[in-house]
Design an enzyme around this catalytic site. Structure first.
Site, PDB file in Angstrom:
ATOM      1  CB  CYS A 268      -0.978  -0.043   1.163  1.00  9.05           C
ATOM      2  SG  CYS A 268      -2.133  -1.411   1.002  1.00  9.05           S
ATOM      3  CG  ASN A 310      -7.851   2.285   2.763  1.00 11.51           C
ATOM      4  OD1 ASN A 310      -8.294   3.234   2.107  1.00 11.51           O
ATOM      5  ND2 ASN A 310      -7.508   2.411   4.026  1.00 11.51           N
ATOM      6  CG  HIS A 361      -4.497  -3.931   2.907  1.00 12.18           C
ATOM      7  ND1 HIS A 361      -3.910  -3.495   4.076  1.00 12.18           N
ATOM      8  CD2 HIS A 361      -4.932  -2.815   2.284  1.00 12.18           C
ATOM      9  CE1 HIS A 361      -3.988  -2.181   4.154  1.00 12.18           C
ATOM     10  NE2 HIS A 361      -4.604  -1.743   3.078  1.00 12.18           N
ATOM     11  CD  GLU A 363      -3.269  -6.714   5.486  1.00 14.26           C
ATOM     12  OE1 GLU A 363      -4.273  -5.970   5.485  1.00 14.26           O
ATOM     13  OE2 GLU A 363      -2.338  -6.591   4.662  1.00 14.26           O
TER      14      GLU A 363
END
Length: 387
Positions: A268, A310, A361, A363
């Site tokens: 990100c 995001n 992301h 994760e």
């Protein structure tokens, strides 16, 4: 965060007050308040995830933003003590179509409105979020105000217009840790990673720990000498809020990391800083990518993965071209299939992978899990096995 009394059997909105939402262009929506009372301001953005609102609200990347949930019904699973991605709620405000009257989930400890009230976050419900989202898609993300006290849209808009734009804002100092934190490896220790906290989510070092990595989460102001003292096998730059064009310190630190040929992985904001370190520019997207359903192609494998995003900024790098840099040859490794936005970069020296990053992301909090292989790629990079 300490547990609070279980309120899951009670109505979550008690004596709601009228609430007013005004965008910087004067567009106005009226609804009812939930959460804290008062006024809040930020950048209005929409998130398309059907689930995972707790992870969204506690993601530091949302610092300074008012999130519009496109899913019509929010709050039905309440709030638990396991899924927070950081130490607090970071969003400036929350806009929903229909807030759940009562949460219903076996892990719920309290309602979403109760948690927002406890953390001083203003929310507004009974808003036509479909119309609001379409407006933001047409006009782009913009400044917004929500108030439970103001009744005059013109007066609230005047306050909105006094707020700073997200472009040019440096918000990393608001969210980074103030001192180093260490997350030990699970099982056998294999590698040590220095993770520069630009707004890291707690699930990220967990994903590293389960692969035998001890992670040192470090402040964004960490010097290269301090980083070297850890004896890290690899360096990681996290997600984070604000305009990447303002982060000269992390960019310069990363250039030292690349010069020292230490394996690097970024996600990100870490992807954007990586792009700047390689000499690329960044730019603000019209309305950004936010949600857990974004299709991305890994150009190194040609596989398509559904990913969690995001970001309101992106790297301006040429797709399909190899670019010589002082640190090696850089290429775009991932692209968004919706709009061809750059979603990943990689750096090669003598034909071998030396550093890489993605804009999303991996994760997987709150999902999906398609991109978890990137942590394995980082392990391969540190072990010298990456091709």
């Amino acid at each position: 965060m300490s547990a609070r009394p279980d309120t899951s059997t009670h109505n979550t909105i008690r004596n709601p007050r009228p609430a007013l939402l005004v965008l910087e262009d004067g567009t106005t929506f009226r609804g009812r308040s939930f959460g804290a009372e008062g006024e809040t301001f930020g950048e209005a953005v929409f998130a398309t995830g059907m689930t995972g609102y707790q992870e969204t609200l506690t993601d530091p990347s949302y610092r300074g933003q008012v999130v519009v949930a496109t899913a019509p019904h929010i709050g039905n699973t309440g709030w638990n003590d396991e899924d927070d991605e950081s130490r607090q709620v970071w969003v400036a405000g929350l806009v929903v179509r229909d807030i759940a009257r009562m949460p219903s989930n076996w892990r719920s400890r309290r309602s979403l409105p109760d948690e927002l009230t406890a953390q001083g976050v203003v929310g507004i419900t009974d808003v036509d979020t479909r119309a609001l989202t379409r407006h933001l898609r047409e006009r782009g993300s913009m400044r917004v105000g929500i108030s439970t006290t103001a009744t005059d849209p013109a007066a609230l808009r005047a306050q909105v217009l006094q707020q700073p734009s997200m472009a040019g804002r440096d918000l990393v100092d608001d969210v980074t840790v103030t001192a180093a934190e260490v997350i030990p490896a699970v099982g056998e220790h294999r590698f040590t990673v220095a993770a520069i906290d630009l707004g890291i989510k707690s699930r990220t070092p967990y994903r590293m720990a389960e692969r035998g990595i001890t992670t040192h989460v470090l402040p964004a102001t960490t010097s290269f000498a301090e980083l070297q003292a850890i004896g890290a096998d690899g360096v990681f730059f996290s997600n984070g809020p604000g305009d990447p064009a303002t982060t000269d310190g992390p960019r310069d630190l990363l250039r030292q990391v690349l010069e020292a040929q230490i394996p690097y992985f970024g996600i990100c904001f870490g992807n954007q800083v990586f792009g700047r370190a390689l000499g690329f520019g960044t730019f603000k997207l019209k309305y950004g990518h936010r949600g857990i359903n974004q299709p991305v192609m890994d150009l190194t494998t040609r596989k398509v993965e559904i990913t969690a995003h995001n970001h309101g900024f992106a790297v301006d790098a040429p797709i399909g071209e190899a670019v010589d840099t002082p640190y090696g040859v850089a290429t775009v490794s991932h692209v968004c299939l919706n709009d061809d936005v750059v979603e990943g970069l990689e750096l090669r020296r003598d034909g071998k992978l030396a550093a890489f990053s993605v804009q999303y992301h991996p994760e997987a909090a709150a999902g999906p899990h398609d991109a978890s292989y990137l942590f394995d790629r980082f392990v391969q990079l540190m072990s010298g096995e990456a091709s």
